[in-house]
Structures are given as structure tokens and as C-alpha cells.
Motif scaffolding. Structure first.
Motif, mmCIF file in Angstrom:
data_model
loop_
_atom_site.group_PDB
_atom_site.id
_atom_site.type_symbol
_atom_site.label_atom_id
_atom_site.label_comp_id
_atom_site.label_asym_id
_atom_site.label_seq_id
_atom_site.Cartn_x
_atom_site.Cartn_y
_atom_site.Cartn_z
ATOM 1 N N MET A 1 0.818 -1.198 0.000
ATOM 2 C CA MET A 1 0.000 0.000 0.000
ATOM 3 C C MET A 1 0.862 1.263 0.000
ATOM 4 N N VAL A 2 1.940 1.241 0.780
ATOM 5 C CA VAL A 2 2.857 2.381 0.824
ATOM 6 C C VAL A 2 3.474 2.596 -0.548
ATOM 7 N N GLU A 3 3.853 1.499 -1.224
ATOM 8 C CA GLU A 3 4.459 1.575 -2.544
ATOM 9 C C GLU A 3 3.516 2.218 -3.554
ATOM 10 N N ALA A 4 2.240 1.893 -3.516
ATOM 11 C CA ALA A 4 1.258 2.464 -4.430
ATOM 12 C C ALA A 4 1.148 3.964 -4.213
ATOM 13 N N THR A 5 1.194 4.424 -2.979
ATOM 14 C CA THR A 5 1.117 5.856 -2.680
ATOM 15 C C THR A 5 2.347 6.564 -3.220
ATOM 16 N N GLU A 6 3.533 5.968 -3.055
ATOM 17 C CA GLU A 6 4.759 6.565 -3.578
ATOM 18 C C GLU A 6 4.695 6.660 -5.100
ATOM 19 N N LYS B 1 2.009 6.865 -6.908
ATOM 20 C CA LYS B 1 0.999 7.866 -7.241
ATOM 21 C C LYS B 1 1.600 9.264 -7.134
ATOM 22 N N MET B 2 2.402 9.492 -6.121
ATOM 23 C CA MET B 2 3.050 10.787 -5.965
ATOM 24 C C MET B 2 4.011 11.038 -7.119
ATOM 25 N N ASN B 3 4.718 10.017 -7.543
ATOM 26 C CA ASN B 3 5.641 10.174 -8.656
ATOM 27 C C ASN B 3 4.897 10.512 -9.942
ATOM 28 N N ILE B 4 3.769 9.887 -10.153
ATOM 29 C CA ILE B 4 2.962 10.179 -11.336
ATOM 30 C C ILE B 4 2.465 11.615 -11.274
ATOM 31 N N GLN B 5 2.031 12.051 -10.112
ATOM 32 C CA GLN B 5 1.573 13.434 -9.965
ATOM 33 C C GLN B 5 2.716 14.404 -10.225
ATOM 34 N N ASP B 6 3.904 14.086 -9.718
ATOM 35 C CA ASP B 6 5.071 14.929 -9.966
ATOM 36 C C ASP B 6 5.375 15.008 -11.459
ATOM 37 N N LEU B 7 5.325 13.859 -12.115
ATOM 38 C CA LEU B 7 5.587 13.823 -13.559
ATOM 39 C C LEU B 7 4.540 14.617 -14.338
ATOM 40 N N GLU B 8 3.289 14.505 -13.941
ATOM 41 C CA GLU B 8 2.229 15.264 -14.605
ATOM 42 C C GLU B 8 2.450 16.762 -14.419
#
Length: 106
Positions: free
Chosen positions: A1-6, A8-15
Motif C-alpha cells: 500500500m505504501v508503494e502504491a502511494t509513492e 501515485k506521488m511520482n505520477i503526480q510529480d511527472l504530470e
């Protein structure tokens, strides 16, 4: 679950980065001049201003008169496409001859 959140944050950063780059590209396109002076056109085509003025005189370039002669980007692109791979000295000489013949016929 922690990995999925990390992730998701990376995808948001990339966007966010992609959006920032997109805005920078649009801003650069807006600030890029659509017309160029004779000396600027000469620099773009890696020649001298005298050659550009000769091409104007021959009617190959049709400048806008905005206080000074300005060559639109569109004409520069068309010029490159039309004359790519051709000997421009020959093109200019042929055009000069055609204009002399035209003047003699009128």
C-alpha cells in the motif's frame, strides 16, 4: 500500500512537470517572431544581407514593409523547401535572365 502511494506521488510529480514544460513551449511559441528583418533572415539562411536583398529584388522574397523590410517565417520555410539542394547562384542568374527577357518583350 505504501508503494502504491509513492508511485501515485511520482505520477503526480511527472504530470506537474509535463504541464510546466507544455506551458513553457507555448510561451516560447508566442514569443518567437513570425517575421524577420533582412539581416535576421540572412543569419537564418547563413548568407549575407546583400543576397537576401537580391532575392527580394528578384521577387523570390516578398517582404512586408513595417518600417523596414520584414520576411515572414512562412516565406523562409517555403524558400528552403523550394530551393533545397539547388545551386542558388544558378537560380538567381536564371531569374535575372528571365526578368531581362520580360522587360525586353514589354
Amino acid at each position: 500500500m505504501v508503494e502504491a502511494t509513492e508511485n501515485k506521488m511520482n505520477i503526480q510529480d511527472l504530470e506537474a512537470i509535463a504541464e510546466s514544460i507544455g506551458k513553457a513551449i507555448v510561451k516560447q511559441q508566442r514569443t518567437t517572431p513570425k517575421v524577420h528583418t533582412v539581416p535576421e533572415t540572412a543569419r537564418i539562411l547563413r548568407t549575407d544581407a546583400t543576397n537576401i536583398r537580391s532575392l527580394i529584388h528578384l521577387g523570390i522574397f516578398k517582404p512586408l514593409l513595417l518600417g523596414t523590410q520584414m520576411i515572414p517565417d512562412v516565406q523562409i520555410d517555403e524558400f528552403i523547401n523550394q530551393y533545397a539542394g539547388k545551386n542558388l547562384k544558378r537560380v538567381v542568374a536564371d531569374e535575372q535572365l528571365a526578368q531581362k527577357e520580360k522587360r525586353g518583350a514589354i
